[in-house]
Design a protein around this motif. Structure first.
Motif, PDB file in Angstrom:
ATOM      1  N   ALA A   9       0.163  13.244  -2.687  1.00 53.35           N
ATOM      2  CA  ALA A   9       1.060  13.527  -1.555  1.00 53.35           C
ATOM      3  C   ALA A   9       0.319  13.350  -0.229  1.00 53.35           C
ATOM      4  O   ALA A   9       0.811  12.703   0.697  1.00 53.35           O
ATOM      5  N   VAL A  10      -0.893  13.900  -0.141  1.00 55.61           N
ATOM      6  CA  VAL A  10      -1.681  13.754   1.089  1.00 55.61           C
ATOM      7  C   VAL A  10      -2.013  12.280   1.330  1.00 55.61           C
ATOM      8  O   VAL A  10      -1.956  11.792   2.460  1.00 55.61           O
ATOM      9  N   ALA A  11      -2.320  11.553   0.255  1.00 57.58           N
ATOM     10  CA  ALA A  11      -2.632  10.118   0.387  1.00 57.58           C
ATOM     11  C   ALA A  11      -1.450   9.355   0.971  1.00 57.58           C
ATOM     12  O   ALA A  11      -1.621   8.468   1.815  1.00 57.58           O
ATOM     13  N   LEU A  12      -0.235   9.699   0.538  1.00 56.60           N
ATOM     14  CA  LEU A  12       0.959   9.014   1.047  1.00 56.60           C
ATOM     15  C   LEU A  12       1.094   9.218   2.562  1.00 56.60           C
ATOM     16  O   LEU A  12       1.308   8.264   3.311  1.00 56.60           O
ATOM     17  N   PHE A  13       0.955  10.464   3.006  1.00 59.21           N
ATOM     18  CA  PHE A  13       1.078  10.738   4.454  1.00 59.21           C
ATOM     19  C   PHE A  13      -0.025  10.040   5.239  1.00 59.21           C
ATOM     20  O   PHE A  13       0.198   9.530   6.333  1.00 59.21           O
ATOM     21  N   ILE A  14      -1.222  10.009   4.671  1.00 57.95           N
ATOM     22  CA  ILE A  14      -2.347   9.365   5.375  1.00 57.95           C
ATOM     23  C   ILE A  14      -2.116   7.864   5.475  1.00 57.95           C
ATOM     24  O   ILE A  14      -2.403   7.247   6.511  1.00 57.95           O
ATOM     25  N   LEU A  15      -1.575   7.264   4.426  1.00 59.44           N
ATOM     26  CA  LEU A  15      -1.317   5.818   4.473  1.00 59.44           C
ATOM     27  C   LEU A  15      -0.257   5.476   5.513  1.00 59.44           C
ATOM     28  O   LEU A  15      -0.388   4.495   6.241  1.00 59.44           O
ATOM     29  N   ILE A  16       0.773   6.288   5.598  1.00 56.19           N
ATOM     30  CA  ILE A  16       1.810   6.046   6.619  1.00 56.19           C
ATOM     31  C   ILE A  16       1.185   6.176   8.012  1.00 56.19           C
ATOM     32  O   ILE A  16       1.437   5.370   8.906  1.00 56.19           O
ATOM     33  N   TYR A  17       0.355   7.181   8.192  1.00 60.16           N
ATOM     34  CA  TYR A  17      -0.337   7.408   9.473  1.00 60.16           C
ATOM     35  C   TYR A  17      -1.209   6.223   9.834  1.00 60.16           C
ATOM     36  O   TYR A  17      -1.265   5.785  10.986  1.00 60.16           O
ATOM     37  N   SER A  18      -1.894   5.672   8.840  1.00 54.95           N
ATOM     38  CA  SER A  18      -2.865   4.617   9.132  1.00 54.95           C
ATOM     39  C   SER A  18      -2.218   3.272   9.425  1.00 54.95           C
ATOM     40  O   SER A  18      -2.886   2.352   9.893  1.00 54.95           O
ATOM     41  N   LEU A  19      -0.902   3.150   9.195  1.00 55.15           N
ATOM     42  CA  LEU A  19      -0.214   1.879   9.473  1.00 55.15           C
ATOM     43  C   LEU A  19      -0.408   1.455  10.923  1.00 55.15           C
ATOM     44  O   LEU A  19      -0.552   0.280  11.231  1.00 55.15           O
ATOM     45  N   GLN A  20      -0.393   2.452  11.832  1.00 52.84           N
ATOM     46  CA  GLN A  20      -0.586   2.122  13.242  1.00 52.84           C
ATOM     47  C   GLN A  20      -1.851   2.737  13.825  1.00 52.84           C
ATOM     48  O   GLN A  20      -2.148   2.549  14.994  1.00 52.84           O
ATOM     49  N   TYR A  21      -2.619   3.458  12.997  1.00 51.33           N
ATOM     50  CA  TYR A  21      -3.906   3.994  13.467  1.00 51.33           C
ATOM     51  C   TYR A  21      -4.918   2.868  13.565  1.00 51.33           C
ATOM     52  O   TYR A  21      -5.673   2.756  14.541  1.00 51.33           O
ATOM     53  N   PHE A  22      -4.928   2.031  12.481  1.00 56.21           N
ATOM     54  CA  PHE A  22      -5.820   0.873  12.501  1.00 56.21           C
ATOM     55  C   PHE A  22      -5.005  -0.320  13.016  1.00 56.21           C
ATOM     56  O   PHE A  22      -4.079  -0.764  12.347  1.00 56.21           O
ATOM     57  N   LYS A  23      -5.388  -0.831  14.170  1.00 53.94           N
ATOM     58  CA  LYS A  23      -4.558  -1.878  14.791  1.00 53.94           C
ATOM     59  C   LYS A  23      -4.694  -3.208  14.075  1.00 53.94           C
ATOM     60  O   LYS A  23      -3.730  -3.897  13.819  1.00 53.94           O
ATOM     61  N   GLU A  24      -5.947  -3.590  13.740  1.00 57.86           N
ATOM     62  CA  GLU A  24      -6.193  -4.903  13.156  1.00 57.86           C
ATOM     63  C   GLU A  24      -5.800  -4.910  11.678  1.00 57.86           C
ATOM     64  O   GLU A  24      -6.172  -3.996  10.937  1.00 57.86           O
ATOM     65  N   ALA A  46       0.832  -1.204   0.000  1.00 60.06           N
ATOM     66  CA  ALA A  46       0.000   0.000   0.000  1.00 60.06           C
ATOM     67  C   ALA A  46       0.869   1.258   0.000  1.00 60.06           C
ATOM     68  O   ALA A  46       0.679   2.169  -0.815  1.00 60.06           O
ATOM     69  N   VAL A  47       1.839   1.316   0.892  1.00 63.46           N
ATOM     70  CA  VAL A  47       2.676   2.512   1.002  1.00 63.46           C
ATOM     71  C   VAL A  47       3.532   2.701  -0.248  1.00 63.46           C
ATOM     72  O   VAL A  47       3.684   3.818  -0.751  1.00 63.46           O
ATOM     73  N   LEU A  48       4.050   1.600  -0.782  1.00 68.12           N
ATOM     74  CA  LEU A  48       4.896   1.710  -1.983  1.00 68.12           C
ATOM     75  C   LEU A  48       4.089   2.194  -3.182  1.00 68.12           C
ATOM     76  O   LEU A  48       4.588   2.964  -4.008  1.00 68.12           O
ATOM     77  N   THR A  49       2.834   1.745  -3.290  1.00 71.96           N
ATOM     78  CA  THR A  49       1.985   2.224  -4.389  1.00 71.96           C
ATOM     79  C   THR A  49       1.785   3.725  -4.278  1.00 71.96           C
ATOM     80  O   THR A  49       1.895   4.460  -5.275  1.00 71.96           O
ATOM     81  N   ALA A  50       1.488   4.189  -3.062  1.00 75.19           N
ATOM     82  CA  ALA A  50       1.278   5.625  -2.862  1.00 75.19           C
ATOM     83  C   ALA A  50       2.561   6.398  -3.156  1.00 75.19           C
ATOM     84  O   ALA A  50       2.530   7.478  -3.761  1.00 75.19           O
ATOM     85  N   ALA A  51       3.701   5.832  -2.753  1.00 71.65           N
ATOM     86  CA  ALA A  51       4.993   6.490  -3.015  1.00 71.65           C
ATOM     87  C   ALA A  51       5.269   6.536  -4.514  1.00 71.65           C
ATOM     88  O   ALA A  51       5.749   7.543  -5.043  1.00 71.65           O
ATOM     89  N   PHE A  52       4.941   5.447  -5.209  1.00 73.56           N
ATOM     90  CA  PHE A  52       5.123   5.402  -6.668  1.00 73.56           C
ATOM     91  C   PHE A  52       4.277   6.482  -7.347  1.00 73.56           C
ATOM     92  O   PHE A  52       4.740   7.189  -8.245  1.00 73.56           O
TER      93      PHE A  52
END
Lengths: 483, 157
Positions: free
Chosen positions: A78-93, A34-40
């Protein structure tokens, strides 16, 4: 280049599909994917910077990349990338994260498609795709409030879409085409009745998508009920891409701006600015306060762009960019507060400056930026909008814009006072996970860096978009003659 | 044009079938009704204004005025749109709101077909969105145990 352009739409779509197929995959693989796609997607924009050329694909899926669409693509990805990084530990499951990623990438595919579409039908298709994903992301947590908010958003969004479709029908009755560049060339500028009706329909439809007053009443519920990463995306990107961008493209490049439209846009902008600012003052829920603030900031953007003067439009476009980062930062901070303290009711918070110093610092940066305090990015965009009002001879509008900044500062100082200053409220505060902190730091840094390097940012990203709007209905000639 | 009409019927027929499966007959909110007259009166005035405005517009748009049958057809579609809007705005049952939106979608798609737009993509999008809305409404009904939208008052906007 055309392959990269197509990948902006098909890569997020493929990612959503892959994540659905690979349901049982290890969380680390899923998160990395997910993060790599957003970074790409964000990295691809470096190679696609179009100014001064226009990149066009004509077959089957008409796409156009110019300065205006590039600006929105930059904001969204750009905003999507930051949000995806944030959500890595925002959503626990891991299951919850996977479900979030699937809808999120569908939404991103829709947003990229809206911004690149060269045809009104495809613009509508991608708009509905992004909107559908947004409705289900608002209902993500599945509680009664979330479902009610999503339902309200869905019904009003559908009515807005119907107004847009009627407008498309009228355009097709008149011209026989829905291709944006062809329309820019052949739309009859002296068909005043039809043009007025089409403009009203699009203002109602896209105005509702952008949450312009008086079409704003779905936004506070939807943005408050959604998980914080979703709220950041909704306020930071969706209302701009689905609402403001589409309105700008059609009004400036197809129908052509007129003195009547300038009056309507500046009035709607000023009213949204004031009403959003006033209503945010009386809120005690942090996210609801920020949601009303979004209505106010959209008012700034529409006011600036509606002035149709060089400084005003530049200020409006610059605020479009700045608000995306500022509001994403603020909503992600709200999520961090809620995660750490267990509540986002300002009456139950206090003393978080001592227990959450990083969140305090980043929220303070967001507060100063959105209130227009130098040297942060928000100062410059609001300054140019105010100068634009004076350039257009609209002193009252300039005063309203200044008042709006004061209201914004007051609302966010309320958050600072109740959440961070004063005595602690006694509830145990958990630490904020690292990935959430990283996104907050990155967005704060951007708010400061854009403020300090505003001339560079304006030269690279804002001026090409400004040129697109300035060329008006010559858009058609440029696209059809472009490579 | 005939193919477009057939496609329209298929798409919205499928949507109606899906909606009927999601909302069992007993849960279609037939028992709810509006006892307030003012919203209906306001709506009636609004509908009259829209019809007059639509008639004037269709008479003055050269493309439509050139074919009298198009004026009649588009006026009929405007009436259908207003009926759908009435169901959405005045009726309080979730199911009726959904049917109202379906009628509005069909009317607007008919307007596009009358204009000569034959792609059919918008009909597909409309049908998918209605089915998705029906799924969401089903979840809301299950959670809140009601079809009456006046009882869904947790959020104030």
């Amino acid at each position: 280049m055309k392959v990269l352009l197509l990948s902006l739409i098909f890569a997020p779509l493929a990612t959503a599909g892959m994540l659905w197929l690979l349901k049982k995959t290890k969380p680390i693989i899923m998160d990395s994917f997910a993060v790599l796609t957003a970074a790409f997607l964000t990295g691809a924009l470096v190679f696609l910077r179009p100014a001064p050329n226009v990149l066009v694909i004509r077959n089957y899926l008409p796409l156009v990349l110019d300065g205006l669409s590039f600006l929105l693509l930059l904001i969204a990805n750009a905003v999507a990338l930051f949000i995806l990084i944030y959500s890595l530990q925002y959503f626990k499951e891991a299951d919850t994260r996977q479900r979030f990623y699937r809808w999120f990438f569908l939404m991103l595919c829709g947003i990229n498609g809206v911004v690149l579409a060269g045809d009104l039908i495809f613009l509508f298709l991608f708009l509905e795709l992004a909107a559908l994903s947004a409705y289900f992301l608002v209902a993500f947590n599945g509680g009664s409030k979330e479902l009610e908010a999503a339902l309200k958003y869905f019904i009003l969004g559908e009515i807005a879409s119907l107004f847009i479709l009627i407008g498309l029908g009228l355009i097709f009755h008149l011209t026989g085409t829905l291709n944006l560049s062809r329309l820019a060339q052949i739309f009859p500028q002296n068909a005043y009745l039809a043009k007025s009706v089409i403009t009203v329909l699009f203002l109602a439809g896209f105005g509702m998508k952008a949450a312009l007053v008086p079409f704003h009443f779905w936004l506070p519920d939807a943005h408050t009920s959604a998980p914080s990463p979703v709220s950041a995306m909704l306020s930071g990107v969706i209302i701009k891409a689905l609402g403001v961008y589409a309105l700008l493209r059609i009004i400036y490049n197809v129908l052509g701006i007129s003195p009547q439209l300038i009056s309507i846009l500046t009035t709607l902008g000023a009213v949204s600015l004031l009403i959003g600012g006033l209503l945010s003052l009386v809120q005690w829920d942090i996210k609801r306060l920020m949601a009303y603030s979004s209505i106010s900031q959209i008012g700034y953007i529409v006011l600036g762009i509606g002035l149709a003067t060089p400084l005003g439009v530049m200020g409006g476009l610059f605020h479009l960019l700045n608000h995306a980062f500022m509001k994403a930062l603020l909503f992600l901070n709200a999520g961090a507060i809620e995660k750490a303290a267990g509540t986002r009711d300002l009456r139950k918070l206090g003393g978080l400056a001592r227990t959450l110093p990083l969140v305090y610092a980043t929220t303070l940066i967001g507060t100063l930026a959105i209130s227009g305090i130098p040297p942060f990015n928000g100062f410059w965009s609001k300054f140019y909008i105010i100068l634009g009002c004076l350039q257009a001879g609209q002193v009252w509008l300039a005063l309203i814009a200044v008042l709006g900044s004061i209201l914004t500062l007051a609302a966010y100082l309320k958050v600072q006072k109740h959440a961070f200053w004063g005595p602690e409220q006694g509830t145990a505060v958990k630490p904020v996970p690292l990935s959430m902190d990283l996104s907050l730091i990155a967005l704060s840094f951007l708010c400061l860096a854009i403020g300090l390097a505003s001339a560079l940012v304006i030269g690279w990203f804002i001026n090409p978009a400004l040129m697109v709007l300035a060329q008006g209905t010559n858009y058609g000639r440029i696209v059809l003659g472009g490579k | 044009m005939i193919l477009s009409v057939i496609w329209l019927i298929i798409m919205f027929g499928a949507a109606l079938y899906a909606i009927a499966r999601i909302f069992p007959f007993k849960d279609r909110g037939f028992e709810s009704s509006s006892k307030e007259y003012l919203p209906g009166l306001v709506f009636a005035v609004f509908a009259l204004i829209v019809l007059v405005a639509a008639f004037y517009l269709f008479l003055n748009l050269p493309v439509i005025a050139a074919k009298p049958i198009l004026i009649g057809l588009n006026l009929l579609l405007t009436v259908a749109f207003l009926i759908g809007l009435y169901l959405v705005v005045i009726r309080k049952s979730l199911y009726r709101i959904l049917i109202g939106l379906l009628i509005m979608e069909v009317a607007v798609e008919g307007f596009l077909i009358a204009a000569g737009e034959h792609q059919g993509l918008t009909a597909l999008i409309g049908a998918v969105m209605l089915i998705a809305l029906a799924v969401l409404m089903g979840k809301v009904q299950k959670t809140s145990q009601t079809q009456d939208i006046t009882k869904l008052e947790e959020l104030k906007g």
